[in-house]
Motif scaffolding. Structure first.
Motif, PDB file in Angstrom:
ATOM      1  N   GLN A  13      17.135  10.461  32.979  1.00  0.00           N
ATOM      2  CA  GLN A  13      16.332   9.301  32.594  1.00  0.00           C
ATOM      3  C   GLN A  13      17.171   8.362  31.736  1.00  0.00           C
ATOM      4  N   VAL A  14      16.999   7.065  31.944  1.00  0.00           N
ATOM      5  CA  VAL A  14      17.516   6.049  31.033  1.00  0.00           C
ATOM      6  C   VAL A  14      16.341   5.705  30.128  1.00  0.00           C
ATOM      7  N   LEU A  15      16.580   5.718  28.824  1.00  0.00           N
ATOM      8  CA  LEU A  15      15.475   5.681  27.873  1.00  0.00           C
ATOM      9  C   LEU A  15      15.748   4.736  26.714  1.00  0.00           C
ATOM     10  N   ALA A  16      14.718   4.007  26.328  1.00  0.00           N
ATOM     11  CA  ALA A  16      14.752   3.242  25.086  1.00  0.00           C
ATOM     12  C   ALA A  16      14.025   4.092  24.045  1.00  0.00           C
ATOM     13  N   ALA A  17      14.761   4.779  23.217  1.00  0.00           N
ATOM     14  CA  ALA A  17      14.167   5.661  22.206  1.00  0.00           C
ATOM     15  C   ALA A  17      14.429   5.084  20.822  1.00  0.00           C
ATOM     16  N   ALA A  18      13.445   5.237  19.960  1.00  0.00           N
ATOM     17  CA  ALA A  18      13.554   4.698  18.609  1.00  0.00           C
ATOM     18  C   ALA A  18      14.261   5.653  17.653  1.00  0.00           C
ATOM     19  N   THR A  23      13.343  10.871  21.337  1.00  0.00           N
ATOM     20  CA  THR A  23      14.280  11.361  22.345  1.00  0.00           C
ATOM     21  C   THR A  23      13.947  12.798  22.729  1.00  0.00           C
ATOM     22  N   LEU A  24      13.703  13.648  21.732  1.00  0.00           N
ATOM     23  CA  LEU A  24      13.379  15.053  22.011  1.00  0.00           C
ATOM     24  C   LEU A  24      12.058  15.175  22.770  1.00  0.00           C
ATOM     25  N   LEU A  25      11.094  14.316  22.471  1.00  0.00           N
ATOM     26  CA  LEU A  25       9.820  14.343  23.182  1.00  0.00           C
ATOM     27  C   LEU A  25      10.021  13.972  24.653  1.00  0.00           C
ATOM     28  N   LEU A  77      19.132  15.144  31.264  1.00  0.00           N
ATOM     29  CA  LEU A  77      20.138  14.209  30.777  1.00  0.00           C
ATOM     30  C   LEU A  77      19.480  12.873  30.502  1.00  0.00           C
ATOM     31  N   LEU A  78      19.624  12.391  29.274  1.00  0.00           N
ATOM     32  CA  LEU A  78      19.070  11.097  28.896  1.00  0.00           C
ATOM     33  C   LEU A  78      20.192  10.175  28.433  1.00  0.00           C
ATOM     34  N   LYS A  79      20.196   8.994  28.993  1.00  0.00           N
ATOM     35  CA  LYS A  79      21.091   7.931  28.536  1.00  0.00           C
ATOM     36  C   LYS A  79      20.238   6.995  27.704  1.00  0.00           C
ATOM     37  N   LEU A  80      20.585   6.860  26.440  1.00  0.00           N
ATOM     38  CA  LEU A  80      19.795   6.038  25.520  1.00  0.00           C
ATOM     39  C   LEU A  80      20.315   4.604  25.516  1.00  0.00           C
ATOM     40  N   ARG A  81      19.407   3.668  25.658  1.00  0.00           N
ATOM     41  CA  ARG A  81      19.803   2.256  25.671  1.00  0.00           C
ATOM     42  C   ARG A  81      20.363   1.824  24.325  1.00  0.00           C
ATOM     43  N   PHE A  96      22.034  15.677  26.444  1.00  0.00           N
ATOM     44  CA  PHE A  96      21.729  16.666  27.474  1.00  0.00           C
ATOM     45  C   PHE A  96      20.914  17.764  26.812  1.00  0.00           C
ATOM     46  N   ALA A  97      19.605  17.755  27.076  1.00  0.00           N
ATOM     47  CA  ALA A  97      18.712  18.768  26.514  1.00  0.00           C
ATOM     48  C   ALA A  97      18.631  19.937  27.484  1.00  0.00           C
ATOM     49  N   MET A  98      18.514  21.126  26.921  1.00  0.00           N
ATOM     50  CA  MET A  98      18.469  22.329  27.740  1.00  0.00           C
ATOM     51  C   MET A  98      17.398  23.270  27.211  1.00  0.00           C
ATOM     52  N   ALA A  99      16.659  23.862  28.129  1.00  0.00           N
ATOM     53  CA  ALA A  99      15.686  24.900  27.789  1.00  0.00           C
ATOM     54  C   ALA A  99      16.045  26.134  28.604  1.00  0.00           C
ATOM     55  N   VAL A 100      16.087  27.276  27.933  1.00  0.00           N
ATOM     56  CA  VAL A 100      16.437  28.525  28.599  1.00  0.00           C
ATOM     57  C   VAL A 100      15.333  29.554  28.387  1.00  0.00           C
ATOM     58  N   PRO A 101      15.281  30.553  29.272  1.00  0.00           N
ATOM     59  CA  PRO A 101      14.314  31.634  29.056  1.00  0.00           C
ATOM     60  C   PRO A 101      14.577  32.341  27.730  1.00  0.00           C
ATOM     61  N   GLU A 102      13.536  32.892  27.159  1.00  0.00           N
ATOM     62  CA  GLU A 102      13.618  33.568  25.868  1.00  0.00           C
ATOM     63  C   GLU A 102      14.679  34.671  25.851  1.00  0.00           C
ATOM     64  N   HIS A 103      14.824  35.384  26.974  1.00  0.00           N
ATOM     65  CA  HIS A 103      15.734  36.531  27.027  1.00  0.00           C
ATOM     66  C   HIS A 103      17.200  36.143  27.194  1.00  0.00           C
ATOM     67  N   TYR A 104      17.495  34.863  27.419  1.00  0.00           N
ATOM     68  CA  TYR A 104      18.885  34.438  27.569  1.00  0.00           C
ATOM     69  C   TYR A 104      19.590  34.522  26.223  1.00  0.00           C
ATOM     70  N   THR A 105      20.687  35.207  26.170  1.00  0.00           N
ATOM     71  CA  THR A 105      21.520  35.233  24.966  1.00  0.00           C
ATOM     72  C   THR A 105      22.927  34.800  25.350  1.00  0.00           C
TER      73      THR A 105
END
Length: 150
Positions: A13-18, A23-25, A77-81, A96-105
């Motif tokens: 996403q290309v995003l205008a974030a304040a 951004t995290l939302l 992946l977010l590109k911020l304006r 680049f935000a990432m979410a992984v399963p709880e069991h991933y170490t």
């Protein structure tokens, strides 16, 4: 190796974030799927930022969190304006935000290492910054080697 080989899905996403929370939302909404809700992912990403900034330099941040309902990692992946403060030495315009399963170490750490290596390439960073839209960002993520030669 393309990130799409390592993750169940990578959204862009290309995003205008304040600010960082906006951004995290946005990232948590891209990461969410039937398996995990955006609210819990947002809280996980925000909690990780409270521990310490995920900014890695060069205007890049890699916020990451865990979800007990995910079966495979997901990325956004977010590109911020306009760059935002992520608590590092410089404002961030690529996230680049990432979410992984709880069991991933170990796998979690390996993914973070892959991302850090990807974003250490100045050609890829520039290609992402030059990308006009989400589709172009997706193309670069799908074939980062082509972008770095660009």
């Amino acid at each position: 190796m393309p990130l799409t080989d390592l993750m169940a899905a990578v959204s862009t996403q290309v995003l205008a974030a304040a600010d960082r929370d906006t951004t995290l939302l946005a990232a948590s909404r891209l990461l969410a799927c039937r398996e995990a809700g955006a609210d819990s992912l947002f809280l996980s990403l925000r909690e990780r930022e409270r521990v310490g900034s995920t900014a890695i330099g060069h205007g890049i941040a890699i916020p990451h969190g865990r979800s007990p309902t995910l079966q495979q990692p997901r990325g956004a992946l977010l590109k911020l304006r306009t760059p935002v403060d992520f608590g590092g030495d410089e404002p961030v315009d690529l996230v680049f935000a990432m979410a992984v399963p709880e069991h991933y170490t170990h796998q979690h750490l390996m993914l973070l290492s892959e991302l850090a290596e990807l974003f250490s390439n100045a050609g890829i960073r520039q290609a992402l910054r030059d990308a006009p839209d989400a589709q172009a960002l997706q193309h670069i993520i799908n074939d980062p080697q082509q972008a770095s030669r660009g």
